[in-house]
Design a protein around this motif. Sequence first.
Motif, mmCIF file in Angstrom:
data_model
loop_
_atom_site.group_PDB
_atom_site.id
_atom_site.type_symbol
_atom_site.label_atom_id
_atom_site.label_comp_id
_atom_site.label_asym_id
_atom_site.label_seq_id
_atom_site.Cartn_x
_atom_site.Cartn_y
_atom_site.Cartn_z
ATOM 1 N N ASN A 60 -7.193 2.198 -6.970
ATOM 2 C CA ASN A 60 -5.893 1.860 -6.690
ATOM 3 C C ASN A 60 -4.882 2.340 -7.754
ATOM 4 N N ALA B 104 -7.162 -3.605 -4.328
ATOM 5 C CA ALA B 104 -7.118 -2.840 -3.072
ATOM 6 C C ALA B 104 -6.455 -1.556 -3.056
ATOM 7 N N SER B 105 -6.806 -0.459 -2.875
ATOM 8 C CA SER B 105 -5.899 0.578 -2.725
ATOM 9 C C SER B 105 -5.582 1.282 -1.593
ATOM 10 N N TYR C 85 0.939 -1.286 -0.241
ATOM 11 C CA TYR C 85 -0.028 -0.140 0.094
ATOM 12 C C TYR C 85 0.858 1.357 0.035
ATOM 13 N N TYR D 57 -11.171 6.201 -3.794
ATOM 14 C CA TYR D 57 -9.952 5.771 -3.884
ATOM 15 C C TYR D 57 -9.416 4.739 -4.763
ATOM 16 N N SER E 107 -12.094 1.412 -2.664
ATOM 17 C CA SER E 107 -11.412 1.112 -3.670
ATOM 18 C C SER E 107 -11.874 1.223 -5.026
ATOM 19 N N ARG E 108 -13.145 0.841 -5.331
ATOM 20 C CA ARG E 108 -13.699 0.946 -6.504
ATOM 21 C C ARG E 108 -14.277 2.301 -6.471
ATOM 22 N N ALA F 118 -7.899 3.204 0.778
ATOM 23 C CA ALA F 118 -9.006 2.778 1.265
ATOM 24 C C ALA F 118 -8.671 1.545 2.316
ATOM 25 N N LEU G 251 -13.367 -1.179 2.489
ATOM 26 C CA LEU G 251 -11.977 -1.070 1.682
ATOM 27 C C LEU G 251 -12.416 -1.650 0.272
#
Length: 608
Positions: free
Chosen positions: A506, A438-439, A114, A504, A500-501, A442, A496
């Motif tokens: 990725n 996954a960002s 990350y 924020y 992420s979607r 997030a 998360l």
Amino acid sequence: MLAQLSLIDLVVLLVMLLIMPTAGIIVALRKKNAADYFLAGRNIRWWTVAGSVFGTNISSFHLIGMLGIGYSIGFVQAHYEIVFPAILLLCFVFLASYRRLEVFTLSQYLEVRYNEHARLLYTILLILIILVQLVGSFYVGSITLQWLLGGTSFALSYWQGLLLIGLITCSYTIWGGMESIVITDTIQTVMMLAAGFAVAYFTLGQPEIGGFTGLLNLDAAQPRAIQKMHLYLPSNHPNLPWTGVFTGLLLQHCFNFTTNQFLVQRVLAASSDQDARRGIIASGFLKLTIPFFSIAAGVAAYYLFEKRFPGLDFNSDNAFLKLVETVIPRNVGLVGMILAGLVAATFSSVDSMMNAATTLLTVDVYQKYVNPKANDRQIVRFGRQMIVVMVAASIGLALWTYTPDRTNNFMLKVSAQLSYFTPGIMVAFFVGILWRGASARAAVWAMALAPVYGVVVELIYNYGLATIPAVSDLFGLKLNFMHRVFLTFVLSFSTLVMLSRTAYPNQNITGFERLRVSVDGPQLARAVGLFLLVQAVFVSLVFLGHFSPKMIAPWAALATLGLFLLPKRAVEDPQPVSVLRAGFGFNSDSLWAGLLTAISVGVLYYFA
């Protein structure tokens, strides 16, 4: 207690206790660089990994607390030691990535996946978790020393016991680091197992019990509602509901064995991937022995005291010490050996947690932010200073937080306290290794919001949903911490994924690629699905075919082992790290993992 010991018991006690710091100090005399101090030079073999993981995972408040919960609640506490899902996850999903990056801390892993904010947040949360556990270990260790030395000229007050534990553990951890700790942990593991088995042997051997078979028969003769040798309690049980066992407790196991610095640090220090994998699997076998000597002895103590001391009413956490007074032969050194094992259990967790906390503070705070150009000498010196700081903080918090009067089932209370922080950490690791989308931002939000989610769901349930009779009848008047962990995990997972979607997306695909993950989500899903399908067949035979769980147990165990013997499907990678390619695959490591899983599954059916 010490005043009642014979000369031979005193000699055995003192000799065994002197072995620990002596071995640690001898190792500490060697000159150390940072890798030696924090990871034992990445050179420990599988048997040392196993001994150190077990010694780290089991402390005096486990040894005393497990038996006490067996006494007050029953064999259901064995679920705390059936950890095969977490071990499989570490061995065949996370381990290769952790070791390939050659990190000192799991927070460094999060920075690769990350960003530095995720790394710092993990460090903060783990320091808090370690502090809570350290305080609990100091507390139980001190009152154990009070009991041991009571009535002698060496009698200690509560604060003096805390100080003594701090001084002894500092004597070898400050100078020896991880190398001293893994050596002393292995010695302490042998001492703990010897003490636990001795107490169980003499307890089960009492004429009122008649051995383990006698205990099963004695328990079976009771009305089903009060039997103790079963693994499943109603979903509304306040302490160990079966619904919580297979949700929140399972997640807690996964945290401890895959994302917890002070346990996984032993895996990072192994000399090879194979040593790391075999060591963690061996520790799983060691943990499986605990239900049969510690928890079963607690159940036996309940029936023994009921017959021998009618009307006895005392703190369940005192059952271990009462058994030592009641069933252990005197004047042969056994009492001294058992007490040495009990004291060793205190040191085994305290020294490991101190080392993990100082590793995090040194690598993730000092070396990262304070002095990025620090040399090995400066890094090791700071680590030693942080051990003193952690010990002082733990003693201070133990004095402020707890009184010397222990409460019933102290271990369950500590577990509940820790579980506010863990779900968000698990989500960041699990989703991060299985989903490239996954960002970083997030993941940080998921970790940061988890404790808030935990408090909120508890308030909503306790003061809202629990007022609905149908809900309270199903899950109890108060939300069990295991249910809270599961709900918090779901909320953190949703946070998360959604962030992420949306907000924020990725931007750090390279972080995921650097992990070189050996198993992806679909592969893991196939393996888990195959396992669950096999178990669904046997569960159906119990509920629909009316077969006895005891009859089903050996067949379920054999079928589970068979999953690990399935041939691998051909893949492009000629030397795949993971055994989760198709089915589980076969090699020597997967065979041992299969045996561990099969035995665990057999236990889950047999004691249903």
